[in-house]
Design a protein around this motif. Structure first.
Motif, PDB file in Angstrom:
ATOM      1  N   ARG A   1       0.825  -1.211   0.000  1.00  0.00           N
ATOM      2  CA  ARG A   1       0.000   0.000   0.000  1.00  0.00           C
ATOM      3  C   ARG A   1       0.863   1.266   0.000  1.00  0.00           C
ATOM      4  NH1 ARG A   1      -3.501  -0.274   4.913  1.00  0.00           N
ATOM      5  NH2 ARG A   1      -4.029   1.838   4.225  1.00  0.00           N
TER       6      ARG A   1
ATOM      7  N   ALA B   1       1.988   1.946  -3.440  1.00  0.00           N
ATOM      8  CA  ALA B   1       0.927   2.378  -4.340  1.00  0.00           C
ATOM      9  C   ALA B   1       0.367   3.754  -3.987  1.00  0.00           C
ATOM     10  CB  ALA B   1      -0.208   1.350  -4.336  1.00  0.00           C
ATOM     11  N   GLU B   2       0.278   4.049  -2.685  1.00  0.00           N
ATOM     12  CA  GLU B   2      -0.424   5.251  -2.245  1.00  0.00           C
ATOM     13  C   GLU B   2       0.442   6.236  -1.467  1.00  0.00           C
ATOM     14  OE1 GLU B   2      -4.072   4.107  -0.194  1.00  0.00           O
ATOM     15  OE2 GLU B   2      -3.931   2.127  -1.131  1.00  0.00           O
TER      16      GLU B   2
ATOM     17  N   ALA C   1      -0.401   6.823   3.763  1.00  0.00           N
ATOM     18  CA  ALA C   1      -1.640   6.057   3.608  1.00  0.00           C
ATOM     19  C   ALA C   1      -1.730   4.905   4.607  1.00  0.00           C
ATOM     20  CB  ALA C   1      -1.754   5.518   2.185  1.00  0.00           C
TER      21      ALA C   1
ATOM     22  N   SER D   1       9.637   3.584  -3.956  1.00  0.00           N
ATOM     23  CA  SER D   1       8.987   4.178  -2.796  1.00  0.00           C
ATOM     24  C   SER D   1       9.968   4.436  -1.660  1.00  0.00           C
ATOM     25  CB  SER D   1       7.859   3.270  -2.295  1.00  0.00           C
ATOM     26  OG  SER D   1       8.371   2.045  -1.799  1.00  0.00           O
TER      27      SER D   1
END
Length: 215
Positions: free
Chosen positions: A39, A42-43, A47, A115
């Motif tokens: 997550r 992705a976010e 998040a 990330s």
């Protein structure tokens, strides 16, 4: 007891081995939450802040005197929750970042997950400010390596990281950071004369110290 928040089960034997070598008698509790990294990738790390806080609360309720987050992507989020959870919460890569800026200003952050760059670069710059030292951080992304990690091809993964490290120009680099704990075995394969730093050993040492101090 020191709780370790992982986003991959592959980290468990790495930290168990380091514990046996450097901190015999230290009790470790491994908490694996692969979904947090998925997550965050992705976010963004923010998040997952509420879920990270929930995991930290569970660790404290289970008796953790301190928590070490071994994931660079969510380490900052975990560390920021320390005051609220009531025990020391450390990110595994902070001692590595401090060591890198002490070596010299030209630091290259090598990562296999994009990330990781934002949190790690910010951490290196923060450590430089704390030390009153100049720093020029550059990034090197290891294309295709993360897919090898996800497939379980650790030999290929580590080799691709080592090759990327060795391709960096030594005359323009003072220190090289392996931004993710999963990359640490590549440290033994590199041939560059530039210092290559990884996070598990110094990170666990900081966690062990925090555990002893807290108890």
């Amino acid at each position: 007891m020191l709780a370790l928040l992982h986003t991959s089960p592959l980290h468990i034997p790495v930290f168990d081995a380091l514990r046996d070598e450097d901190h015999p008698g230290l009790e470790l509790a491994h908490l694996v939450h692969e979904d947090l990294l998925a997550r965050a990738r992705a976010e963004g790390p923010d998040a997952v802040s509420d879920d990270v806080r929930a995991v930290l609360d569970q660790a404290v309720a289970a008796g953790a005197a301190a928590v070490l987050c071994t994931c660079s992507s969510i380490g900052g989020v975990a560390e920021a929750a320390a005051e609220e959870v009531g025990v020391p919460v450390l990110r595994v890569d902070r001692p590595m970042a401090a060591a890198a800026v002490a070596i010299g200003p030209k630091v290259v952050v090598v990562a296999t997950s994009e990330s990781t760059f934002g949190p790690t670069v910010a951490l290196v710059e923060e450590e430089a400010r704390h030390a009153g030292l100049p720093v020029d951080v550059r990034q090197r992304f290891v294309e295709g390596a993360w897919a090898l990690f996800q497939e379980g091809d650790m030999d290929g993964y580590v080799r691709s990281v080592a090759d990327a490290v060795d391709s960096l120009p030594g005359d323009k680099t003072d220190a090289i950071i392996l931004a993710q704990a999963s990359m640490s075995p590549a440290q033994l394969l590199t041939t560059t004369a530039v210092p290559v730093l990884s996070s598990p050993r110094p990170g666990l040492a900081a966690g062990a110290t925090a555990t002893r101090t807290a108890t």
